[in-house]
Design a protein around this motif. Structure first.
Motif, PDB file in Angstrom:
ATOM      1  N   THR A 142       8.113   0.432   4.534  1.00  0.00           N
ATOM      2  CA  THR A 142       6.778   0.202   3.982  1.00  0.00           C
ATOM      3  C   THR A 142       6.939  -0.616   2.708  1.00  0.00           C
ATOM      4  O   THR A 142       8.034  -0.714   2.141  1.00  0.00           O
ATOM      5  CB  THR A 142       6.050   1.521   3.657  1.00  0.00           C
ATOM      6  OG1 THR A 142       6.861   2.283   2.751  1.00  0.00           O
ATOM      7  CG2 THR A 142       5.782   2.327   4.918  1.00  0.00           C
ATOM      8  N   SER A 201       5.350  -4.083   8.351  1.00  0.00           N
ATOM      9  CA  SER A 201       4.351  -3.243   7.695  1.00  0.00           C
ATOM     10  C   SER A 201       3.746  -4.089   6.582  1.00  0.00           C
ATOM     11  O   SER A 201       4.483  -4.720   5.814  1.00  0.00           O
ATOM     12  CB  SER A 201       4.991  -1.972   7.120  1.00  0.00           C
ATOM     13  OG  SER A 201       4.019  -1.180   6.463  1.00  0.00           O
ATOM     14  N   THR A 225       0.741  -4.601   3.367  1.00  0.00           N
ATOM     15  CA  THR A 225      -0.142  -3.981   2.377  1.00  0.00           C
ATOM     16  C   THR A 225      -0.793  -5.093   1.574  1.00  0.00           C
ATOM     17  O   THR A 225      -0.115  -6.048   1.166  1.00  0.00           O
ATOM     18  CB  THR A 225       0.654  -3.064   1.421  1.00  0.00           C
ATOM     19  OG1 THR A 225       1.330  -2.066   2.190  1.00  0.00           O
ATOM     20  CG2 THR A 225      -0.258  -2.400   0.399  1.00  0.00           C
ATOM     21  N   ALA A 278      -3.254  -0.497   3.503  1.00  0.00           N
ATOM     22  CA  ALA A 278      -2.372  -0.849   4.623  1.00  0.00           C
ATOM     23  C   ALA A 278      -3.106  -1.795   5.568  1.00  0.00           C
ATOM     24  O   ALA A 278      -4.315  -1.667   5.791  1.00  0.00           O
ATOM     25  CB  ALA A 278      -1.949   0.416   5.367  1.00  0.00           C
ATOM     26  N   ASP A 318       0.973  -1.806  10.898  1.00  0.00           N
ATOM     27  CA  ASP A 318       2.313  -1.234  10.811  1.00  0.00           C
ATOM     28  C   ASP A 318       2.804  -0.967  12.233  1.00  0.00           C
ATOM     29  O   ASP A 318       2.334  -0.049  12.904  1.00  0.00           O
ATOM     30  CB  ASP A 318       2.275   0.071  10.008  1.00  0.00           C
ATOM     31  CG  ASP A 318       3.664   0.583   9.657  1.00  0.00           C
ATOM     32  OD1 ASP A 318       4.577   0.468  10.502  1.00  0.00           O
ATOM     33  OD2 ASP A 318       3.843   1.118   8.540  1.00  0.00           O
ATOM     34  N   TRP A 353       5.708   0.067  13.165  1.00  0.00           N
ATOM     35  CA  TRP A 353       6.510   1.290  13.246  1.00  0.00           C
ATOM     36  C   TRP A 353       5.604   2.495  13.491  1.00  0.00           C
ATOM     37  O   TRP A 353       5.923   3.381  14.277  1.00  0.00           O
ATOM     38  CB  TRP A 353       7.322   1.491  11.977  1.00  0.00           C
ATOM     39  CG  TRP A 353       8.523   0.612  11.849  1.00  0.00           C
ATOM     40  CD1 TRP A 353       9.685   0.701  12.573  1.00  0.00           C
ATOM     41  CD2 TRP A 353       8.698  -0.487  10.950  1.00  0.00           C
ATOM     42  NE1 TRP A 353      10.562  -0.271  12.169  1.00  0.00           N
ATOM     43  CE2 TRP A 353       9.999  -1.010  11.171  1.00  0.00           C
ATOM     44  CE3 TRP A 353       7.911  -1.072   9.963  1.00  0.00           C
ATOM     45  CZ2 TRP A 353      10.510  -2.092  10.458  1.00  0.00           C
ATOM     46  CZ3 TRP A 353       8.408  -2.148   9.255  1.00  0.00           C
ATOM     47  CH2 TRP A 353       9.686  -2.644   9.500  1.00  0.00           C
ATOM     48  N   LYS A 354       4.454   2.522  12.830  1.00  0.00           N
ATOM     49  CA  LYS A 354       3.562   3.669  12.959  1.00  0.00           C
ATOM     50  C   LYS A 354       2.789   3.686  14.264  1.00  0.00           C
ATOM     51  O   LYS A 354       2.452   4.751  14.773  1.00  0.00           O
ATOM     52  CB  LYS A 354       2.578   3.689  11.779  1.00  0.00           C
ATOM     53  CG  LYS A 354       3.218   4.122  10.467  1.00  0.00           C
ATOM     54  CD  LYS A 354       2.176   4.211   9.363  1.00  0.00           C
ATOM     55  CE  LYS A 354       2.810   4.665   8.051  1.00  0.00           C
ATOM     56  NZ  LYS A 354       1.815   4.697   6.943  1.00  0.00           N
TER      57      LYS A 354
END
Length: 458
Positions: free
Chosen positions: A299, A336, A338, A344, A347, A349-350
């Motif tokens: 992140t 990711s 921001t 955010a 992302d 990964w999420k």
């Protein structure tokens, strides 16, 4: 991610020539299961493909009994206009001559003696029809009947999805698994049309299509079902009826069309694939703070005292050991993002879907402006982690910081075409996902008072 996703979606659409299609599932959440399908109709009811693996095939559709394939429509030839001589105004046609068909004698004139008015014409005022003749009643001009649509010589397409490995073209790579990402060469036709759908032809675009093999993507579910379970290195023909997703309407053909696809399965990537855990940190100094070990989720946050960037910049945080990215190549990345308000903005990964494909173009506008977030990835090795800073635009969007891992290289059409199949997902460039499960190095996360675009330490 505003800066990367929008650019990436455009790059992906260009690479895939899929109008309105992307490789991202339309719904979030866990994917629905996919079952391998085969052929449930006679082979004589399926189209025939001609062509070698790695080359664009041609298609022939099964014919109705007694029918033959239609000949190509000849180019229309320019018709020669017919010249009709019309008497000058106030002039009478020569004696014994009849006015041209559909013509009326000049005002105040009568037809030559013994002549009958043209068909559908009334006699001149005060005149009676010739003896024994009836006056022709005026008729309304009939509207031309619409030309009938020629009946198709082909049998009707199957109503259910069909998938068939082409004879002699079964690869020896790993079978495609649901959830994984697959690079395919694709060409498609509407049933009964031998010209391919322009936006579904990666042989013409030169870039394979990378899709996530998932059942919850309403656009690409038909392709996913044709692919799943078949070995990398295979050519699979699929028949996709309109009940199998929205691919037809997404690429601009009638939503009720049945599509026939030829798919060369080129590479498979595990959705758990990551960049290198042993990438070499550069110890560069940057303003935004990156958290997360190499080879795993990351992140980025922006301290309050870090100024917004004025230009796009790319800083290598850790250098991978793979080949350097070249202009025009397609790669898989995790990212990711921001924005400068701390929100955010995407992302991978999420979301749990695995890395996403992007195409790297050094000079997308042809003027040296390098105005996309990905342009400066040219020359960065596969397996690397980078920080991309993008400026904002007043009253439109904020500046962003993006931490991005280059996970793998997607082999282009110019690469060696191996009919026996490519390596499995674990051998894809960018590192073995099992080997990268235990990261060994974590980048430094201390912010610097230097300008945020300066090189920074991972």
């Amino acid at each position: 991610m505003r800066s990367v996703v929008k650019t990436g979606a455009l790059a992906l659409a260009a690479a895939l020539t899929l109008a309105g299609c992307s490789g991202d599932p339309s719904d979030s959440g866990s994917p629905s299961p996919l079952a391998q399908v085969g052929v449930s109709v006679k082979d004589s009811e399926l189209p025939t493909l001609t062509g070698a693996y790695g080359e664009a095939p041609t298609v022939a559709f099964p014919l109705l009994p007694g029918k033959s394939s239609p000949s190509p429509t000849p180019s229309p030839t320019e018709a020669t206009p017919i010249e009709i001589e019309v008497p000058a105004e106030g002039e009478t046609p020569a004696e014994g001559e009849t006015p041209a068909e559909g013509e009326t004698p000049a005002e105040g004139e009568t037809p030559t003696e013994g002549e009958t008015p043209a068909e559908g014409e009334a006699p001149a005022e005060g005149e009676t029809p010739a003896e024994g003749e009836e006056s022709a009643a005026p008729t309304e001009e009939a509207e031309p009947s619409p030309s009938a649509t020629p009946e198709s010589p082909y049998i009707k397409p199957p109503s259910s999805l069909q998938a068939q490995v082409q004879p002699g073209m079964q690869g020896d790579g790993d079978p495609v698994k649901a959830d994984n990402l697959v690079a395919i060469d694709l060409i498609a036709w509407v049933w009964g049309e031998t010209e391919p759908v322009p936006s579904l032809n990666t042989f013409a675009s030169g870039q394979p299509l990378v899709i996530a093999v998932r059942a919850d993507n309403t656009t690409l579910v038909g392709l996913s079902r044709v692919i799943v379970g078949h070995e990398v290195g295979s050519r699979v023909m699929g028949v996709i009826p309109p009940s199998e997703g929205a691919l037809a309407s997404a690429v601009g053909v009638d939503e009720g069309s049945t599509l026939v696809v030829s798919i060369d399965i080129r590479e498979q990537f595990s959705k758990d694939l990551e960049a290198q855990s042993d990438a070499k940190p550069t110890n560069a100094q940057v303003g935004p703070r990156i958290s997360g070990a190499l080879g795993g989720p990351a992140t980025v946050s922006i301290p309050a005292d870090v100024a917004e960037p004025a230009d796009i910049s790319t800083t290598v945080i850790a250098t991978g050991s793979g080949p350097k990215v070249e202009d025009g190549q397609q790669i898989l990345v995790h990212y990711s993002a921001t924005d400068w308000a701390g929100r955010a903005d995407g992302d991978t990964w999420k979301d749990g879907r695995g890395p996403t494909p992007i195409t790297v173009t050094a000079d997308p506008y042809g003027d040296g402006s390098n105005l996309t977030a990905f342009s400066q990835l040219v020359g960065v090795p596969i397996g690397s982690r980078v920080l991309i800073l993008t400026p904002g635009k007043a009253d439109s969007y904020l500046a962003e910081a993006i931490v991005l891992d280059i996970v793998a290289l997607v082999q282009g059409n110019e690469a060696d075409e191996d009919a026996e199949g490519s390596e499995g997902a674990d051998d894809a460039e960018g590192g073995d996902p099992e080997a990268s499960a235990e990261p060994s190095t974590e980048p430094s996360t201390e912010p610097s008072t230097d300008a945020p675009a300066s090189p920074d330490a991972g």
